[in-house]
Scaffold this motif. Structure first.
Motif, mmCIF file in Angstrom:
data_model
loop_
_atom_site.group_PDB
_atom_site.id
_atom_site.type_symbol
_atom_site.label_atom_id
_atom_site.label_comp_id
_atom_site.label_asym_id
_atom_site.label_seq_id
_atom_site.Cartn_x
_atom_site.Cartn_y
_atom_site.Cartn_z
ATOM 1 N N UNK A 201 0.834 -1.212 0.000
ATOM 2 C CA UNK A 201 0.000 0.000 0.000
ATOM 3 C C UNK A 201 0.862 1.254 0.000
ATOM 4 N N UNK A 202 1.978 1.230 0.719
ATOM 5 C CA UNK A 202 2.884 2.380 0.761
ATOM 6 C C UNK A 202 3.481 2.651 -0.623
ATOM 7 N N UNK A 203 3.781 1.592 -1.353
ATOM 8 C CA UNK A 203 4.373 1.747 -2.674
ATOM 9 C C UNK A 203 3.346 2.049 -3.754
ATOM 10 N N UNK A 204 2.067 1.880 -3.411
ATOM 11 C CA UNK A 204 1.018 2.114 -4.397
ATOM 12 C C UNK A 204 0.753 0.917 -5.278
ATOM 13 N N UNK A 205 1.130 -0.278 -4.821
ATOM 14 C CA UNK A 205 0.878 -1.495 -5.580
ATOM 15 C C UNK A 205 -0.521 -2.036 -5.330
ATOM 16 N N UNK A 206 -1.155 -1.553 -4.292
ATOM 17 C CA UNK A 206 -2.522 -1.932 -3.927
ATOM 18 C C UNK A 206 -3.207 -0.683 -3.387
ATOM 19 N N UNK A 248 10.954 4.299 7.620
ATOM 20 C CA UNK A 248 11.493 3.756 6.372
ATOM 21 C C UNK A 248 12.800 4.448 5.991
ATOM 22 N N UNK A 249 13.648 3.746 5.269
ATOM 23 C CA UNK A 249 14.979 4.252 4.936
ATOM 24 C C UNK A 249 14.930 5.556 4.155
ATOM 25 N N UNK A 250 13.876 5.761 3.373
ATOM 26 C CA UNK A 250 13.802 6.953 2.531
ATOM 27 C C UNK A 250 13.689 8.244 3.338
ATOM 28 N N UNK A 251 13.340 8.152 4.629
ATOM 29 C CA UNK A 251 13.274 9.358 5.458
ATOM 30 C C UNK A 251 14.660 9.965 5.656
ATOM 31 N N UNK A 267 1.719 7.910 2.395
ATOM 32 C CA UNK A 267 1.776 7.996 3.849
ATOM 33 C C UNK A 267 3.151 8.328 4.385
ATOM 34 N N UNK A 268 4.119 8.549 3.507
ATOM 35 C CA UNK A 268 5.479 8.894 3.929
ATOM 36 C C UNK A 268 5.830 10.273 3.380
ATOM 37 N N UNK A 273 9.083 14.282 7.719
ATOM 38 C CA UNK A 273 9.426 13.106 8.505
ATOM 39 C C UNK A 273 8.206 12.367 9.026
ATOM 40 N N UNK A 274 7.025 12.778 8.603
ATOM 41 C CA UNK A 274 5.790 12.143 9.084
ATOM 42 C C UNK A 274 5.556 10.832 8.342
#
Length: 285
Positions: A201-206, A248-251, A267-268, A273-274
């Motif tokens: 869901x975070x990646x937008x795959x669903x 997540x690492x991308x932060x 959601x990231x 940083x939220x």
């Protein structure tokens, strides 16, 4: 395998560095897919995960032992469930302290309190011991023991096997799918645990508001059948190392994530940083 949050709540237990179903010693057989043009972003993600971790084909584990092992993993981590599984097999498995030739028969006859003590490291041991004994009794009654159940899992119609498993007390979608994958070796099965649910869901795959079944349907629709198994195990590993729930690492740095170019970061917010659940992010608009 990992915690079965698809069937129950998440865990705060520490996780080992490597998913027990991955790596050279994690079961399954190494396989290689020739590089090609992915037909969907979900397939591209799985291909990248395969390059990052492993490409494997699963199947072959004993069906009933796989079911027991997955029940033990519910609401806990590999750190806690693996010793419980090992202790159970040492006591009730073939050649064990009290085990006969058939694991299901041994567990159907087990004393519940003694079994609970045996699997205590897995947590919720009273509930899980009762559940395992009930499952063993049903397997013996309907399939004549572990061997008959194993044959059903490996050769039965996948939809019928999944439906039968879901009809068993304490078996949810993720448990059923793990049995189909790790025992039955069925292609096109993408079990969804807490990591897979979050990452897809975070990646937008669903869809951001998809439940575990919605995520499973989206991934199984977009990922080729032969890639679903290692997609599941490698995505769990990615969730442990990079796409963590709270940080997540991308932060820290977009370049710190090897999948950032394929991610919608639902959601990231790297700037603030939220980090929120993807469904919450979409609801906020």
């Amino acid at each position: 395998m990992s915690d079965d949050a698809g069937d129950a709540g998440a865990t705060d237990d520490p996780e080992p560095a490597e998913n027990i179903s991955g790596g050279a010693a994690g079961g399954g057989e190494a396989t290689v897919f020739e590089p090609g043009e992915a037909d969907s972003r979900a397939e591209a993600v799985v291909d990248r995960l395969g390059e990052l971790y492993w490409q494997k084909a699963y199947g072959g584990r004993d069906g009933f032992e796989c079911l027991v092992r997955t029940v033990l993993s519910q609401n806990t981590s590999d750190v806690a469930s693996q010793p419980a599984h090992d202790s159970l097999m040492d006591r009730y498995g073939p050649g064990g302290d009290v085990g006969g030739d058939d694991l299901a028969e041994s567990l159907a006859d087990a004393d519940q309190q003694r079994l609970a003590e045996t699997i205590s490291s897995a947590g919720l041991y009273n509930q899980k011991s009762e559940r395992i004994i009930a499952l063993a009794e049903r397997i013996c009654e309907e399939y004549g023991g572990a061997d008959g159940f194993d044959e059903f899992v490996k050769t039965g119609d996948p939809d019928e096997v999944r439906s039968t498993l879901l009809d068993m007390n304490g078996v949810g979608p993720k448990t059923a799918d793990c049995v189909l994958l790790f025992s039955g070796g069925r292609g096109g099965v993408f079990p969804v645990d807490t990591h897979v649910h979050r990452i897809a869901r975070r990646m937008g795959l669903a869809p951001a508001d998809a439940d575990h079944e919605g995520v499973r349907e989206a991934l199984e629709r977009e990922v080729p059948a032969e890639k679903c198994g290692f997609g599941h195990t490698a995505m769990i590993q990615f969730g442990r190392e990079y796409c963590k729930a709270r940080k997540p690492a991308c932060l820290d740095d977009p370049e710190a994530c090897p999948l950032v170019d394929l991610c919608e970061q639902v959601g990231v917010d790297p700037e603030s940083g939220e980090v929120v659940d993807p469904a919450e992010a979409v609801a906020k608009g």
